[in-house]
Design an enzyme around this catalytic site. Structure first.
Site, PDB file in Angstrom:
ATOM      1  N   GLU A  38      66.571  62.062  29.063  1.00 49.52           N
ATOM      2  CA  GLU A  38      65.498  62.510  29.942  1.00 49.52           C
ATOM      3  C   GLU A  38      64.183  62.024  29.318  1.00 49.52           C
ATOM      4  O   GLU A  38      63.945  62.262  28.127  1.00 49.52           O
ATOM      5  CB  GLU A  38      65.481  64.042  30.039  1.00 49.52           C
ATOM      6  CG  GLU A  38      64.433  64.505  31.014  1.00 49.52           C
ATOM      7  CD  GLU A  38      64.335  66.014  31.171  1.00 49.52           C
ATOM      8  OE1 GLU A  38      65.136  66.740  30.550  1.00 49.52           O
ATOM      9  OE2 GLU A  38      63.431  66.445  31.910  1.00 49.52           O
ATOM     10  N   ARG A 263      77.215  67.660  18.900  1.00 49.24           N
ATOM     11  CA  ARG A 263      75.927  67.031  18.668  1.00 49.24           C
ATOM     12  C   ARG A 263      75.644  66.974  17.172  1.00 49.24           C
ATOM     13  O   ARG A 263      76.239  67.701  16.379  1.00 49.24           O
ATOM     14  CB  ARG A 263      74.809  67.758  19.401  1.00 49.24           C
ATOM     15  CG  ARG A 263      74.550  69.175  18.924  1.00 49.24           C
ATOM     16  CD  ARG A 263      73.693  69.960  19.916  1.00 49.24           C
ATOM     17  NE  ARG A 263      72.377  69.387  20.087  1.00 49.24           N
ATOM     18  CZ  ARG A 263      71.897  68.967  21.255  1.00 49.24           C
ATOM     19  NH1 ARG A 263      72.610  69.069  22.356  1.00 49.24           N
ATOM     20  NH2 ARG A 263      70.691  68.471  21.345  1.00 49.24           N
ATOM     21  N   LYS A 273      63.520  68.306  21.612  1.00 50.96           N
ATOM     22  CA  LYS A 273      62.325  67.545  21.967  1.00 50.96           C
ATOM     23  C   LYS A 273      61.140  68.465  22.266  1.00 50.96           C
ATOM     24  O   LYS A 273      60.000  68.119  21.994  1.00 50.96           O
ATOM     25  CB  LYS A 273      62.621  66.656  23.176  1.00 50.96           C
ATOM     26  CG  LYS A 273      63.416  65.423  22.793  1.00 50.96           C
ATOM     27  CD  LYS A 273      63.657  64.528  23.994  1.00 50.96           C
ATOM     28  CE  LYS A 273      64.766  65.104  24.835  1.00 50.96           C
ATOM     29  NZ  LYS A 273      65.120  64.247  25.985  1.00 50.96           N
TER      30      LYS A 273
HETATM   31  P1  ATP Z   1      66.636  68.188  23.954  1.00 49.97           P
HETATM   32  O1  ATP Z   1      67.342  69.499  24.100  1.00 49.97           O
HETATM   33  O2  ATP Z   1      66.042  67.946  22.629  1.00 49.97           O
HETATM   34  O3  ATP Z   1      65.732  67.857  25.097  1.00 49.97           O
HETATM   35  P2  ATP Z   1      68.638  66.682  25.250  1.00 49.97           P
HETATM   36  O4  ATP Z   1      70.075  66.708  24.895  1.00 49.97           O
HETATM   37  O5  ATP Z   1      68.231  67.402  26.485  1.00 49.97           O
HETATM   38  O6  ATP Z   1      67.820  67.124  23.986  1.00 49.97           O
HETATM   39  P3  ATP Z   1      68.487  64.146  26.455  1.00 49.97           P
HETATM   40  O7  ATP Z   1      67.338  63.246  26.614  1.00 49.97           O
HETATM   41  O8  ATP Z   1      69.028  64.797  27.665  1.00 49.97           O
HETATM   42  O9  ATP Z   1      68.109  65.213  25.368  1.00 49.97           O
HETATM   43  O10 ATP Z   1      69.646  63.414  25.667  1.00 49.97           O
HETATM   44  C1  ATP Z   1      70.190  62.177  26.030  1.00 49.97           C
HETATM   45  C2  ATP Z   1      71.565  62.061  25.464  1.00 49.97           C
HETATM   46  O11 ATP Z   1      71.531  62.213  24.045  1.00 49.97           O
HETATM   47  C3  ATP Z   1      72.461  63.160  25.997  1.00 49.97           C
HETATM   48  O12 ATP Z   1      73.662  62.570  26.433  1.00 49.97           O
HETATM   49  C4  ATP Z   1      72.692  64.074  24.840  1.00 49.97           C
HETATM   50  O13 ATP Z   1      73.969  64.572  24.866  1.00 49.97           O
HETATM   51  C5  ATP Z   1      72.465  63.159  23.630  1.00 49.97           C
HETATM   52  N1  ATP Z   1      71.939  63.932  22.503  1.00 49.97           N
HETATM   53  C6  ATP Z   1      70.795  64.630  22.441  1.00 49.97           C
HETATM   54  N2  ATP Z   1      70.673  65.258  21.272  1.00 49.97           N
HETATM   55  C7  ATP Z   1      71.763  64.938  20.543  1.00 49.97           C
HETATM   56  C8  ATP Z   1      72.233  65.272  19.225  1.00 49.97           C
HETATM   57  N3  ATP Z   1      71.535  66.069  18.423  1.00 49.97           N
HETATM   58  N4  ATP Z   1      73.399  64.748  18.822  1.00 49.97           N
HETATM   59  C9  ATP Z   1      74.108  63.939  19.634  1.00 49.97           C
HETATM   60  N5  ATP Z   1      73.726  63.583  20.861  1.00 49.97           N
HETATM   61  C10 ATP Z   1      72.576  64.082  21.329  1.00 49.97           C
HETATM   62 MG    MG Z   2      68.634  67.055  28.396  1.00 51.02          MG
END
Ligand code: ATP
Ligand code: MG
Length: 564
Positions: A38, A263, A273
């Site tokens: 995102e 994760r 984020k």
């Molecule tokens: P946040 O909660 O920090 O916004 P998010 O998972 O919503 O993190 P996205 O931009 O949606 O962030 O993530 C893109 C991809 O990266 C998703 O498929 C998510 O599963 C993966 N991802 C995000 N954080 C991690 C992590 N700590 N370890 C492994 N994969 C991750």
């Molecule tokens: Mg997300």
């Protein structure tokens, strides 16, 4: 290499699933993954795990990987983030299939799908407030209750939904929900929201829409539209899978296989984020690319290489249960990468002047020293000038040394690395009694650094010729958070209470050898005894260099492994 770094888990359980799918012909042997960020922040090391997994899997099976921005929330998204994400994925060494995609490319299609669901009698417009909806939802132990609007006619729903789209209703006044089962044991199936009214411009679709799809409504269908075979996501989405499958089944469209993995969590690090944004907005750090941030842009600016990050992702592997990785393991991986590639050079971080009284005043010796003396395969020398006055580290001199101190002290002989042997004769102190200058004599027969009679000299010091030294600013970094788990807070505190006030130490009067100013063989160096450093070109000037310490030499991970 320590035990754990040999254990490169390149064959994860996900590989096995894909192999099996290829054998059974489930997707006609196609392997098509996607990385779906995102665009509401910069990528961090956790995203790197997902990137390496998704792109790596496609590479291993001759498949493809899409980069898709999940841009369903116009309130938090920004083109700046889109650009940074593209840059970071490429920097890590991956290239996506064709142009990047956007969930917003599918807004029209998703709207049609939603209309289709209404026509099937499987979606309805609800007027309950958020608060009411929450109450009607029930709990894990109690079933929910049907909304009074759940049985609206198809015609009324179609009409209301269209008017939601046209902007006739206020934000928060209505939503479109799917009609599944308000008593489902899986709460995600209790008529979740598909669309909400948000009257905000979107970075790509402008003012076209007054309603936006939820992530849950958009995600699986976007995968389906793109023909994604293996939709890999983190464990939190395990309970959403039945919902995604329900949607695909009822829309009768292509069915991607969702696979969840754990994760990445790292000690002393936050990955949310939203929280990283808070650090930026509150000025706790100097932007998303501050070298203390776990963001890819921060790690890049600090001097970590993409290879080190990819190796790290390999080493930690992919599992099905959540765990927390020791930050020391990450540093260990960075160190291994830098150790192999970095030329060795001399820098004095906290200088103390050493005057060699019997060395002629105007004489300059030049020693030819190999940058890669640690690497038999490579060789590149530079000239290191030596003169009567040199800088040594303050910590390399003690007037009253404790036992087992083998560096310089009055009467003691040490080696100046690659140069000669010197014996301390005297010290000069300031009015506070601090030693501000050390005097010594050298053995003229030891030029080049060898004892002429083979006598033993225990200490070897690095040094920089005072007359030739280049000024440098050196930035040393520590954990941004003191606590191993920054989110492990006392009542009334938030993660900011874990901030380490000593996460950045700036040394502004360091001295480095002159060869580093112009003819640098590399941007990364091992400075003898103090660690691996990266030239911060943006902040360096003509006559003064700025170095970031990427990582120190002390390998607490290797030590820990030995003890076990
Ligand atoms: P946040 O909660 O920090 O916004 P998010 O998972 O919503 O993190 P996205 O931009 O949606 O962030 O993530 C893109 C991809 O990266 C998703 O498929 C998510 O599963 C993966 N991802 C995000 N954080 C991690 C992590 N700590 N370890 C492994 N994969 C991750
Ligand atoms: Mg997300």
């Amino acid at each position: 290499m320590t035990e754990s770094t040999e254990n490169t888990a390149s064959k994860s359980f996900i590989h096995e699933i894909v192999e099996e799918d290829n054998q059974t012909g489930k997707f006609e042997k196609r392997v098509h993954t996607r990385f779906p960020p995102e665009p509401n922040g910069y990528l961090h090391i956790g995203h790197a795990k997902s990137i390496c997994l998704n792109f790596g899997l496609a590479q291993d099976f001759g498949g493809k990987t899409n980069l898709r921005f999940d841009d369903t929330n116009p309130l938090t998204e920004d083109p700046e983030y889109v650009d940074s994400i593209k840059e970071d994925v490429r920097w890590l060494g991956f290239e996506w299939e064709g142009n990047e995609r956007y969930a917003s490319d599918y807004f029209d299609q998703l709207y049609e799908y939603a209309t289709d669901m209404i026509k099937q009698g499987k979606a309805y417009v609800d007027d309950l407030s958020q608060e009411e909806m929450r109450k009607y939802r029930g709990t894990l132990t109690e079933p929910g209750k049907d909304s009074p609007h759940r049985n609206r006619s198809v015609e009324e729903n179609l009409d209301l939904f269209e008017r939601m789209k046209n902007g006739e209703f206020d934000e928060g006044s209505r939503v479109l929900r799917v009609k599944i089962d308000m008593a489902a044991p899986n709460m995600n199936l209790r008529d979740p929201v598909m669309y909400r009214i948000i009257k905000a411009a979107h970075h790509r679709t402008g003012d076209k829409w007054n309603i936006y799809p939820t992530y849950d409504w958009a995600h699986g269908q976007s995968d389906s539209i793109e023909g994604i075979t293996h939709s890999i996501c983190t464990l939190e989405f395990e309970n959403n899978r039945p919902l995604y499958e329900w949607y695909l089944h009822n829309l009768e469209i292509f069915h991607s296989q969702q696979i969840e993995f754990a994760r990445l969590n790292l000690t002393h690090t936050i990955m949310s984020k939203r929280k990283l944004l808070k650090l930026v907005e509150e000025g706790v750090v100097d932007g998303w690319d501050d070298p203390r941030m776990p963001t890819l842009s921060g790690l890049r600016r600090r001097g970590v290489t993409p290879e080190a990050i990819r190796n790290f992702c390999d080493v930690i592997g992919v599992a099905k249960t959540n765990s927390v990785i020791d930050y020391a393991l990450f540093e260990h991986t960075i160190r291994e990468d830098l150790d192999a590639r970095s030329p060795r050079a001399m820098a004095v971080l906290k200088p103390l002047k050493l005057v060699i009284d019997n060395f002629p005043n105007d004489q300059v010796e030049e020693f030819e020293v190999d940058y890669y003396r640690h690497d038999k395969e490579r060789s590149l020398t530079r000239k290191v000038p030596f003169s009567r006055e040199v800088y040594i580290e303050q910590s390399d001199f003690m007037e009253e040394p404790p036992p087992k101190y083998f560096r310089l002290s009055p009467g003691r002989e040490v080696r100046l690395m690659n140069a000669c042997l010197v014996t301390c004769t005297d010290v000069v102190k300031n009015e506070n009694g601090d030693v501000v200058e050390v005097h010594a004599t050298y053995d003229p027969d030891s030029l080049g650094g060898q004892a002429p009679d083979g006598r033993r000299v225990k200490g070897t010091l690095h040094w920089v010729s005072a007359a030739h030294a280049v000024d440098a600013e050196v930035r040393l970094y520590n954990h941004l958070f003191d606590r191993e788990n920054p989110d492990d807070t006392e009542e009334g505190e938030d993660f900011l209470s874990a901030i380490n006030s000593n996460s950045l130490e700036i040394i502004s009067d360091a001295k480095v050898e002159p060869a580093l100013l112009n003819d640098r063989p590399d941007e990364r160096f091992q400075f003898v005894r103090s660690g691996y450093f990266y030239v911060d070109r943006e902040n360096s000037e003509d006559e003064k260099l700025v170095f970031n310490r990427v990582v120190s030499l002390r390998d607490s991970w290797a030590k820990q492994q030995k003890r076990q």
